[in-house]
Design a protein around this motif. Structure first.
Motif, mmCIF file in Angstrom:
data_model
loop_
_atom_site.group_PDB
_atom_site.id
_atom_site.type_symbol
_atom_site.label_atom_id
_atom_site.label_comp_id
_atom_site.label_asym_id
_atom_site.label_seq_id
_atom_site.Cartn_x
_atom_site.Cartn_y
_atom_site.Cartn_z
ATOM 1 N N TYR A 87 32.602 48.113 38.357
ATOM 2 C CA TYR A 87 33.130 47.071 37.486
ATOM 3 C C TYR A 87 34.648 47.199 37.326
ATOM 4 C CZ TYR A 87 33.153 43.372 34.108
ATOM 5 O OH TYR A 87 33.409 42.181 33.485
ATOM 6 N N ALA A 88 35.126 48.426 37.211
ATOM 7 C CA ALA A 88 36.578 48.625 37.117
ATOM 8 C C ALA A 88 37.258 48.163 38.402
ATOM 9 C CB ALA A 88 36.895 50.085 36.828
ATOM 10 N N PHE A 89 36.605 48.355 39.537
ATOM 11 C CA PHE A 89 37.135 47.865 40.813
ATOM 12 C C PHE A 89 37.316 46.348 40.771
ATOM 13 C CE2 PHE A 89 36.155 45.851 44.889
ATOM 14 C CZ PHE A 89 37.127 46.397 45.700
ATOM 15 N N MET A 90 36.308 45.634 40.248
ATOM 16 C CA MET A 90 36.400 44.176 40.150
ATOM 17 C C MET A 90 37.562 43.757 39.244
ATOM 18 S SD MET A 90 34.082 42.880 42.039
ATOM 19 C CE MET A 90 33.639 41.264 41.480
ATOM 20 N N ILE A 91 37.739 44.491 38.169
ATOM 21 C CA ILE A 91 38.802 44.149 37.218
ATOM 22 C C ILE A 91 40.178 44.407 37.830
ATOM 23 C CG2 ILE A 91 39.796 44.783 34.990
ATOM 24 C CD1 ILE A 91 36.872 45.292 34.077
ATOM 25 N N VAL A 92 40.329 45.526 38.515
ATOM 26 C CA VAL A 92 41.609 45.827 39.175
ATOM 27 C C VAL A 92 41.864 44.822 40.293
ATOM 28 C CG1 VAL A 92 42.831 47.537 40.583
ATOM 29 C CG2 VAL A 92 41.597 48.259 38.538
ATOM 30 N N LEU A 93 40.822 44.441 41.009
ATOM 31 C CA LEU A 93 40.975 43.429 42.058
ATOM 32 C C LEU A 93 41.453 42.111 41.460
ATOM 33 C CD1 LEU A 93 40.690 42.668 45.035
ATOM 34 C CD2 LEU A 93 38.298 42.082 44.558
ATOM 35 N N ARG A 94 40.937 41.753 40.296
ATOM 36 C CA ARG A 94 41.403 40.527 39.634
ATOM 37 C C ARG A 94 42.900 40.613 39.341
ATOM 38 N NH1 ARG A 94 38.951 37.074 34.671
ATOM 39 N NH2 ARG A 94 40.861 35.985 34.137
ATOM 40 N N PHE A 95 43.345 41.765 38.861
ATOM 41 C CA PHE A 95 44.771 41.945 38.590
ATOM 42 C C PHE A 95 45.592 41.785 39.866
ATOM 43 C CE2 PHE A 95 48.394 44.880 38.618
ATOM 44 C CZ PHE A 95 49.167 44.305 37.625
ATOM 45 N N LEU A 96 45.164 42.431 40.934
ATOM 46 C CA LEU A 96 45.927 42.386 42.190
ATOM 47 C C LEU A 96 45.955 40.983 42.796
ATOM 48 C CD1 LEU A 96 44.833 45.753 43.817
ATOM 49 C CD2 LEU A 96 46.958 45.221 42.639
ATOM 50 N N LEU A 97 44.850 40.262 42.690
ATOM 51 C CA LEU A 97 44.825 38.896 43.196
ATOM 52 C C LEU A 97 45.781 38.007 42.408
ATOM 53 C CD1 LEU A 97 41.002 38.415 43.844
ATOM 54 C CD2 LEU A 97 42.813 38.719 45.545
ATOM 55 N N GLN A 98 45.860 38.258 41.105
ATOM 56 C CA GLN A 98 46.773 37.483 40.270
ATOM 57 C C GLN A 98 48.225 37.809 40.616
ATOM 58 O OE1 GLN A 98 47.287 39.007 36.411
ATOM 59 N NE2 GLN A 98 49.085 37.772 36.239
ATOM 60 N N VAL A 99 48.539 39.083 40.793
ATOM 61 C CA VAL A 99 49.909 39.486 41.115
ATOM 62 C C VAL A 99 50.320 38.955 42.494
ATOM 63 C CG1 VAL A 99 51.373 41.481 41.628
ATOM 64 C CG2 VAL A 99 49.899 41.504 39.627
ATOM 65 N N ALA A 100 49.386 38.966 43.446
ATOM 66 C CA ALA A 100 49.682 38.482 44.795
ATOM 67 C C ALA A 100 49.671 36.951 44.871
ATOM 68 C CB ALA A 100 48.679 39.050 45.794
ATOM 69 N N LYS A 101 49.303 36.302 43.773
ATOM 70 C CA LYS A 101 49.207 34.837 43.724
ATOM 71 C C LYS A 101 48.252 34.308 44.793
ATOM 72 C CE LYS A 101 53.737 34.048 41.609
ATOM 73 N NZ LYS A 101 54.013 35.372 41.190
ATOM 74 N N ALA A 102 47.111 34.986 44.907
ATOM 75 C CA ALA A 102 46.090 34.566 45.864
ATOM 76 C C ALA A 102 45.466 33.249 45.395
ATOM 77 C CB ALA A 102 45.016 35.645 45.992
ATOM 78 N N ASP A 103 44.854 32.543 46.309
ATOM 79 C CA ASP A 103 44.246 31.244 46.027
ATOM 80 C C ASP A 103 43.179 31.383 44.938
ATOM 81 O OD1 ASP A 103 43.265 28.663 46.086
ATOM 82 O OD2 ASP A 103 42.215 28.919 47.999
ATOM 83 N N TYR A 104 43.437 30.764 43.812
ATOM 84 C CA TYR A 104 42.510 30.843 42.671
ATOM 85 C C TYR A 104 41.185 30.165 42.995
ATOM 86 C CZ TYR A 104 40.682 30.239 37.952
ATOM 87 O OH TYR A 104 39.881 30.252 36.841
ATOM 88 N N TYR A 105 41.197 29.167 43.857
ATOM 89 C CA TYR A 105 39.991 28.398 44.157
ATOM 90 C C TYR A 105 39.194 28.955 45.329
ATOM 91 C CZ TYR A 105 42.032 25.292 40.811
ATOM 92 O OH TYR A 105 42.563 24.790 39.661
ATOM 93 N N ASN A 106 39.625 30.076 45.879
ATOM 94 C CA ASN A 106 38.853 30.774 46.894
ATOM 95 C C ASN A 106 37.532 31.203 46.250
ATOM 96 O OD1 ASN A 106 37.818 33.125 48.412
ATOM 97 N ND2 ASN A 106 39.712 32.940 49.573
ATOM 98 N N PRO A 107 36.387 31.035 46.920
ATOM 99 C CA PRO A 107 35.106 31.388 46.311
ATOM 100 C C PRO A 107 35.018 32.860 45.878
ATOM 101 C CG PRO A 107 34.766 30.214 48.383
ATOM 102 C CD PRO A 107 36.230 30.428 48.233
ATOM 103 N N ILE A 108 35.663 33.740 46.611
ATOM 104 C CA ILE A 108 35.639 35.159 46.241
ATOM 105 C C ILE A 108 36.478 35.372 44.987
ATOM 106 C CG2 ILE A 108 36.220 37.495 46.997
ATOM 107 C CD1 ILE A 108 35.718 36.460 49.895
ATOM 108 N N SER A 109 37.629 34.727 44.908
ATOM 109 C CA SER A 109 38.446 34.813 43.694
ATOM 110 C C SER A 109 37.687 34.269 42.496
ATOM 111 C CB SER A 109 39.748 34.018 43.858
ATOM 112 O OG SER A 109 40.553 34.573 44.834
ATOM 113 N N GLN A 110 36.995 33.170 42.693
ATOM 114 C CA GLN A 110 36.219 32.580 41.600
ATOM 115 C C GLN A 110 35.122 33.522 41.129
ATOM 116 O OE1 GLN A 110 36.351 29.408 39.840
ATOM 117 N NE2 GLN A 110 38.413 29.849 40.564
#
Length: 185
Positions: free
Chosen positions: A17-40
């Motif tokens: 679960y902590a991995f998922m939370i850290v991944l959310r942070f990194l995706l936000q910092v990298a400005k990854a596509d918010y509408y990507n199904p994995i990001s969602q």
């Protein structure tokens, strides 16, 4: 942590679960596509526990740091739960738990980038320019780091050496984090 099955299960759940939370942070910092199904999926899996923290803690330089704080809290809570179940005193271990939890969050960031860079290198060989959401997300996550590394190490005749520099930096930082953990114990 411990060798008993209960500790292993708690450790696995906390780390996933902590991995998922850290991944959310990194995706936000990298400005990854918010509408990507994995990001969602990552956003939906982490939205409920992050909501109270996001209301209480302001953004720093337009970056939401609450995922890192929540990952730290989850790791610390996991350690406290395991120590309590094993019958150890918790009060004297709080500074050690705090240091190890912080180092674990930082180590998770490095691990995510290690595997993402490795995946990006493989994707560039096998399926460059893929339209699948997975490779697109990996590319979006790693491209800012590659751009920083390319400023230090230019390409040599079309050969991009930036992943090598990133791997070296990750290994150096990981060794420093391990020594910090060893000092805390």
């Amino acid at each position: 942590m411990g060798q008993d099955p209960t500790s292993s299960i708690i450790q696995l759940i906390v780390q996933l679960y902590a991995f998922m939370i850290v991944l959310r942070f990194l995706l936000q910092v990298a400005k990854a596509d918010y509408y990507n199904p994995i990001s969602q999926a990552v956003v939906k899996l982490t939205a409920v526990p992050l909501a109270p923290l996001q209301k209480a803690i302001p953004r720093i330089a337009n970056i939401d740091i609450t995922p890192l704080i929540l990952a730290f809290i989850i790791h610390a809570a996991g350690w406290l739960l395991i120590l309590t179940l094993q019958g150890h005193g918790v009060g004297t271990n709080l500074p050690t738990i705090a240091i190890i939890s912080g180092v674990t969050v930082l180590s998770s960031i490095l691990d995510i980038y290690f595997w993402a860079v490795l995946g990006s290198v493989i994707i560039s060989w096998v399926a460059p320019g893929s339209y699948h959401p997975g490779p697109q997300l990996i590319t979006q996550l790693t491209e800012p780091v590659f751009n920083l590394a390319r400023k230090v190490v230019p390409s040599l005749g079309g050969l991009d050496l930036s992943p090598i520099l990133i791997f070296i930096i990750i290994q150096i930082l990981n060794s420093q984090l391990k020594s910090l953990t060893a000092m805390a114990l």
